[in-house]
Enzyme design. Structure first.
Site, short mmCIF file in Angstrom:
data_model
loop_
_atom_site.label_atom_id
_atom_site.label_comp_id
_atom_site.label_asym_id
_atom_site.label_seq_id
_atom_site.Cartn_x
_atom_site.Cartn_y
_atom_site.Cartn_z
N GLU A 289 0.81 -1.21 0.00
CA GLU A 289 0.00 0.00 0.00
C GLU A 289 0.84 1.26 0.00
OE1 GLU A 289 -3.30 -1.99 2.97
OE2 GLU A 289 -2.11 -0.31 3.65
N CYS B 120 3.19 8.34 1.26
CA CYS B 120 3.68 7.39 2.26
C CYS B 120 3.89 6.06 1.54
CB CYS B 120 2.62 7.28 3.36
SG CYS B 120 3.01 6.01 4.58
N CYS C 32 5.11 -7.30 7.54
CA CYS C 32 6.13 -6.85 8.49
C CYS C 32 6.27 -7.90 9.58
CB CYS C 32 5.72 -5.51 9.11
SG CYS C 32 6.96 -4.84 10.25
N CYS D 175 4.25 -5.29 16.10
CA CYS D 175 3.73 -4.26 17.02
C CYS D 175 2.25 -4.56 17.30
CB CYS D 175 3.91 -2.87 16.43
SG CYS D 175 5.65 -2.44 16.22
N CYS E 81 -0.73 -2.75 15.30
CA CYS E 81 -0.54 -2.46 13.87
C CYS E 81 -1.24 -3.50 12.99
CB CYS E 81 0.95 -2.42 13.55
SG CYS E 81 1.30 -2.17 11.81
N GLY F 285 5.89 -2.28 6.56
CA GLY F 285 7.24 -2.79 6.68
C GLY F 285 8.18 -1.91 7.48
N GLU F 286 9.36 -2.46 7.74
CA GLU F 286 10.39 -1.76 8.51
C GLU F 286 11.55 -1.44 7.56
OE1 GLU F 286 10.99 -0.29 11.34
OE2 GLU F 286 13.08 -0.07 10.73
N SER G 239 10.83 6.24 8.89
CA SER G 239 10.35 5.89 10.23
C SER G 239 10.77 4.46 10.58
CB SER G 239 8.82 6.01 10.26
OG SER G 239 8.32 5.60 11.50
N SER H 174 9.67 5.30 16.15
CA SER H 174 8.40 4.93 16.79
C SER H 174 8.68 4.57 18.24
CB SER H 174 7.78 3.74 16.06
OG SER H 174 7.41 4.13 14.76
N ASN I 131 -5.42 4.64 15.01
CA ASN I 131 -6.33 4.41 13.90
C ASN I 131 -6.96 3.04 14.08
OD1 ASN I 131 -7.04 5.86 11.52
ND2 ASN I 131 -4.85 6.16 11.16
N CYS J 255 -2.00 2.13 8.11
CA CYS J 255 -1.10 1.14 7.55
C CYS J 255 -1.65 -0.29 7.58
CB CYS J 255 0.17 1.27 8.39
SG CYS J 255 1.39 0.08 8.12
#
Ligand code: SAH
Length: 359
Positions: A95, A108, A115, A119, A122, A164-165, A197, A219, A295, A338
């Site tokens: 996305e 973004c 990922c 977290c 998420c 993702g990271e 990020s 984060s 969110n 996300c």
């Protein structure tokens, strides 16, 4: 015999492509011309490269493909936010979100499919890790989103805050950043307008700050190890102490600040005490805090705090001298957080989501 697949030209670095041209006995300045066609004029076939000889255009067509990312779904929010679900060549999807603000148009982008960092709040984490994106797949998100814009619109800012990271996909991410920021033959976005990020991978943060000039966002989401480890398992590897020591020692120019992101989860990390501990933790770090009211998504039981709760948290930080900015939720009506559009598409297809963590 297995038929060999032509490489995607955007997967070569500029230097690698220059070397290829030398092999073809072409002058190396052609690399700049061709890279401009790809990343500035965003053409989709070699035949459109009108300042090259026909012979070279044909040769490049034989040797390479030029990738496109098909838009599988697009969701337009009433607030102007546009979310894209792109299909990758191996069937994965990722996305990107286009966020218009007064004078900026921010994209973004994702850096991995899924990922593996898990977290707790998420939506992408629920999918688990699928694979790293190639540099070309990061760049194509920018090129494809740009194609949907009007003549006079231009993406001014890029944030690596999608799925993702980025620092777990370090090499491809930095490769993509090189093309994003180059003004001669690349996309030409200033590194001051790019923010990466991260969950807080300490060694890679240090390397990134030495090797690039992009902005850093970390984060944080909690001010104690106990809570942060519950919300972000990566904290068991890099504790708050290590992370903050790293942030304090980064070679950041005077006028620049690190951004800390803090997702506000009702009743979990949004109390006055949390705000006081956060201001304590950040003492002496040149930073600003981006507070993001959670969110909500169907895969999570966390809740967004009320505006009043957010206000109290904001005031305590402000009173302790912390520079803070509360992010207005964007694209609520299109599930812009996300991982959510992808989650929706999978649910509609009746897929079970994977929870494997391989990163
Ligand atoms: N892996 C990187 C970048 C991707 S996430 C990182 O963790 O920083 C980008 C930001 O969105 C992170 O701060 C992340 O914690 C936050 N985020 C993820 N899910 C969210 C949600 N449902 N609501 C609000 N913020 C969320």
């Amino acid at each position: 015999m297995v038929e060999s697949v032509k490489p995607n030209i955007k997967d070569l670095s500029f230097k690698e492509f220059e070397a290829h041209l030398v092999e073809l006995a072409e002058p190396s300045y052609r690399a700049q011309q061709i890279w401009r066609w790809l990343f500035q004029k965003r053409i989709a076939s070699f035949s459109e490269m009108t300042n090259l000889s026909n012979a070279l255009r044909e040769r490049l067509t034989e040797d390479f493909t030029i990738s496109r990312l098909p838009i599988l779904r697009q969701a337009d929010s009433i607030d102007g936010t546009v979310k894209f679900l792109f299909g990758l060549s191996d069937g994965q999807s990722i996305e990107s979100v286009l966020i218009p603000e007064k004078k900026r148009l921010t994209l973004c982008i994702s850096t991995q499919a899924g990922c593996g960092f898990g977290c707790a709040f998420c939506a992408t984490a629920i999918m688990g890790f699928k694979r790293n994106l190639k540099a070309s797949e990061m760049l194509d998100q920018i090129l494809e989103a740009s194609r949907t814009l009007g003549e006079r619109e231009r993406i001014t800012h890029v944030v690596l805050m999608g799925m993702g990271e980025p620092l777990a996909n370090y090499v491809q991410t930095v490769r993509a950043l090189e093309v994003m920021t180059d003004t001669t033959w690349g996309i030409g976005i200033s590194p001051r307008r790019i923010t990466l990020s991260t969950v807080g991978l300490v060694p890679q943060i240090q390397r990134l700050m030495e090797e690039t000039r992009v902005n850093l966002a970390v984060s944080l989401h909690a001010a104690t190890d106990e809570l942060r480890s519950r919300l972000m398992p990566v904290n068991r590897k890099y504790s708050l102490k290590e992370l903050m020591e790293c942030c304090r020692s980064l070679p950041i120019p005077r006028r620049k600040r690190i951004t800390f992101e803090y997702v506000l989860l009702s009743g979990v990390n949004d109390g006055k005490q949390d705000a006081r501990q956060l201001s304590e933790l950040l003492r002496g770090v040149r930073c600003k805090v981006n507070v993001i009211p959670f969110n909500p998504h169907s895969g999570s039981e966390f809740q967004r705090p009320t505006a009043a709760q957010v206000g109290v948290f904001e005031r305590v930080l402000h009173d302790h001298g912390v520079q803070i900015n509360v992010r207005r939720p964007r694209g609520d009506d299109i599930q812009a957080a996300c991982g959510q559009l992808q989650g929706e598409a999978l649910r509609q297809k009746g897929h079970a989501s994977s929870t494997s963590a391989e990163a």
